[in-house]
Motif scaffolding. Sequence first.
Motif, PDB file in Angstrom:
ATOM      1  N   GLY A  21       0.806  -1.270  -0.121  1.00  0.00           N
ATOM      2  CA  GLY A  21       0.022   0.032   0.085  1.00  0.00           C
ATOM      3  C   GLY A  21       0.952   1.248   0.065  1.00  0.00           C
ATOM      4  O   GLY A  21       1.891   1.174  -0.247  1.00  0.00           O
ATOM      5  N   ASP A  22       0.215   2.459   0.221  1.00  0.00           N
ATOM      6  CA  ASP A  22       0.699   3.899   0.050  1.00  0.00           C
ATOM      7  C   ASP A  22       1.574   3.921   1.111  1.00  0.00           C
ATOM      8  O   ASP A  22       1.219   3.972   2.370  1.00  0.00           O
ATOM      9  N   ALA A  45      -4.713   9.484  -1.521  1.00  0.00           N
ATOM     10  CA  ALA A  45      -4.564  10.605  -2.700  1.00  0.00           C
ATOM     11  C   ALA A  45      -4.968   9.705  -3.810  1.00  0.00           C
ATOM     12  O   ALA A  45      -5.743  10.049  -4.920  1.00  0.00           O
ATOM     13  N   ASN A  46      -4.509   8.331  -3.971  1.00  0.00           N
ATOM     14  CA  ASN A  46      -4.792   7.431  -5.070  1.00  0.00           C
ATOM     15  C   ASN A  46      -4.569   8.266  -6.229  1.00  0.00           C
ATOM     16  O   ASN A  46      -5.207   8.178  -7.273  1.00  0.00           O
ATOM     17  N   PRO A  47      -3.312   8.540  -6.692  1.00  0.00           N
ATOM     18  CA  PRO A  47      -3.036   9.465  -7.832  1.00  0.00           C
ATOM     19  C   PRO A  47      -2.754   8.465  -9.066  1.00  0.00           C
ATOM     20  O   PRO A  47      -2.697   7.432  -9.008  1.00  0.00           O
ATOM     21  N   ARG A  48      -3.425   9.194 -10.332  1.00  0.00           N
ATOM     22  CA  ARG A  48      -3.053   8.791 -11.495  1.00  0.00           C
ATOM     23  C   ARG A  48      -1.648   9.224 -11.945  1.00  0.00           C
ATOM     24  O   ARG A  48      -1.727  10.041 -12.503  1.00  0.00           O
ATOM     25  N   HIS A  51       3.544   7.119  -7.703  1.00  0.00           N
ATOM     26  CA  HIS A  51       2.941   6.871  -6.373  1.00  0.00           C
ATOM     27  C   HIS A  51       3.957   6.080  -5.687  1.00  0.00           C
ATOM     28  O   HIS A  51       4.894   5.232  -6.158  1.00  0.00           O
ATOM     29  N   ARG A  69       6.529   4.220  -8.334  1.00  0.00           N
ATOM     30  CA  ARG A  69       5.983   3.533  -9.246  1.00  0.00           C
ATOM     31  C   ARG A  69       5.209   4.387 -10.087  1.00  0.00           C
ATOM     32  O   ARG A  69       4.185   5.124  -9.079  1.00  0.00           O
ATOM     33  N   THR A  71       1.539   4.780 -11.796  1.00  0.00           N
ATOM     34  CA  THR A  71       0.121   3.913 -11.746  1.00  0.00           C
ATOM     35  C   THR A  71      -0.407   3.981 -13.044  1.00  0.00           C
ATOM     36  O   THR A  71      -1.648   3.190 -13.319  1.00  0.00           O
ATOM     37  N   MET A  72       0.186   4.609 -14.222  1.00  0.00           N
ATOM     38  CA  MET A  72      -0.342   4.288 -15.565  1.00  0.00           C
ATOM     39  C   MET A  72       0.490   3.612 -16.471  1.00  0.00           C
ATOM     40  O   MET A  72       0.238   2.750 -17.292  1.00  0.00           O
ATOM     41  N   HIS A  74       3.431   1.990 -15.306  1.00  0.00           N
ATOM     42  CA  HIS A  74       3.896   0.877 -14.138  1.00  0.00           C
ATOM     43  C   HIS A  74       5.361   0.835 -14.189  1.00  0.00           C
ATOM     44  O   HIS A  74       5.951   0.121 -13.631  1.00  0.00           O
TER      45      HIS A  74
END
Lengths: 91, 416
Positions: A21-22, A45-48, A51, A69, A71-72, A74
């Motif tokens: 996790g974050d 924040a769950n950013p796109r 992260h 990393r 999140t779009m 990877h």
Amino acid sequence: MIRIDCPFCGLRDEAEFNYRGDASVTRPGLDAAPEAFHDFVYRRANPRGWHLEWWHHAGGCRQFLKVVRHTMTHEVHAVGTARDVLVVPPE
Amino acid sequence: MRYSGFRLLAEALTGNRGWKPAWRDASPKPEYDVIIIGGGGHGLASAYYLASVHGITNVAVLEKGPIGLGNTGRNTTIVRSNYLLPQNHNFFEWSLKLWEGLEQEINFNAMVSQRGVLNLFHNDGARNASARRGNAMRLDGIDAELVDREQVRAMCPLIDIDNGRFPVLGGLLQRRGGTARHDAVAWGFARAADARGVDIIQHCEVTGIDVVDGRVQGVQTTRGPIRAKKIGLAVAGNTSRLAQMAGVDVPIESHVLQAFVSEAVKPLVDQVITFGAGHFYVSQSDKGGLVFGGGLDGWNTYAQRGNLPVVDHVWAAGIALMPALSRLRGLRQWGGVMDMSFDGSPIISTTPVGGLYMTAGWCYGGFKATPGSGWCHAWTIANDAPHALNAPHRLDRFRTGHLLDERGNGPYPWMQ
């Protein structure tokens, strides 16, 4: 397949790791208000984008690692030990 | 245009020249009473029930691409209500009842097929848990049946019942569960909403939500600003990003879930069957392909593509359950981005911002909820308060401690 360059073991496949996790949230002090604990447990924040996250090298050295990393895409930008302060790049 | 057997025959005899588009490809007006963001099943259902149940027809559905191309077109089409917690099974049962009358109501063949959902168990502890879940459902009038291994063998001879490591002891069967045609659900709701005056606006991405004095005023989009008194979010996978445009942080992480289709074969699996010793669920489509899936890839992502370790894992679980699967080729595989909530249950709720509502946090259980989610979301928008069915699914339950932790996994979205 994500590959993570473990500072202790070298470049390894994601199958050796557990995601945890974050890593940008920090546990508040014991005297903190309930609101602070709510944010620690539930607010993300769950950013796109980039992260900062925990990965546990369960199938290797069993150390907790910090990873930056995307999140779009990877893409893994940086890997460090739990004590390291990693810089998250701007978008 | 009303669809019927007579219409089909008449069109067949006249060269199929009379068919009309099922809905208008509308352009945005400057202002609406309600804007629904997200043109998937949940958003279109929300708009339909706003119009049909609450008489609110000055509604726009904004979709960044074509409708139904997000998770509505990326799931394994399972419909069921076999949950343990009353707050969840009562909601999902209402949704299942809506499924049962949906095709007649919206005059569209969504291919709802109540073929039964069978959850297998492989040890005594899991049998007890299944019996408990079935009894909890039956107490609220929902059908559930505990079947033994011989009944499972009769239902699906392909299952490796006597597997040395994971012998099948039986299963919890919900006969009213089954599948539906996912694309048809989006198209059917779109057509029915459009017929009641709803504007379906495609290729219109929301880039900002205007909030003044804690109340929504409208949205900024790639096709210009649109004013609205109320805004409903139905954007599972991207709820965090949209809610943050209005200054609201939601307890959700985005994760990818994969689904698979095999080559088409003759009838092989009559029900929806889930493996109890691994994460695997399978049904067979009317075209003959086995449709199946497993667990999340397991780390935050917004990319609608899956990764090979989980492909390997899901096939392995499937072959453990049904060894014959090893002889089938995989035809297609894809990924959808899930709103993973922190307790594994959805959020259908008002928000701290006036006039902003959401149906979100669907984890990987959103498809079955499509009509129920739209119905409850529409109620919440129309009344500015939740219906009794979705009152437990409010956004502030994480603050007040009223979690709906169906699986007892704790606050780890990737483990729900």
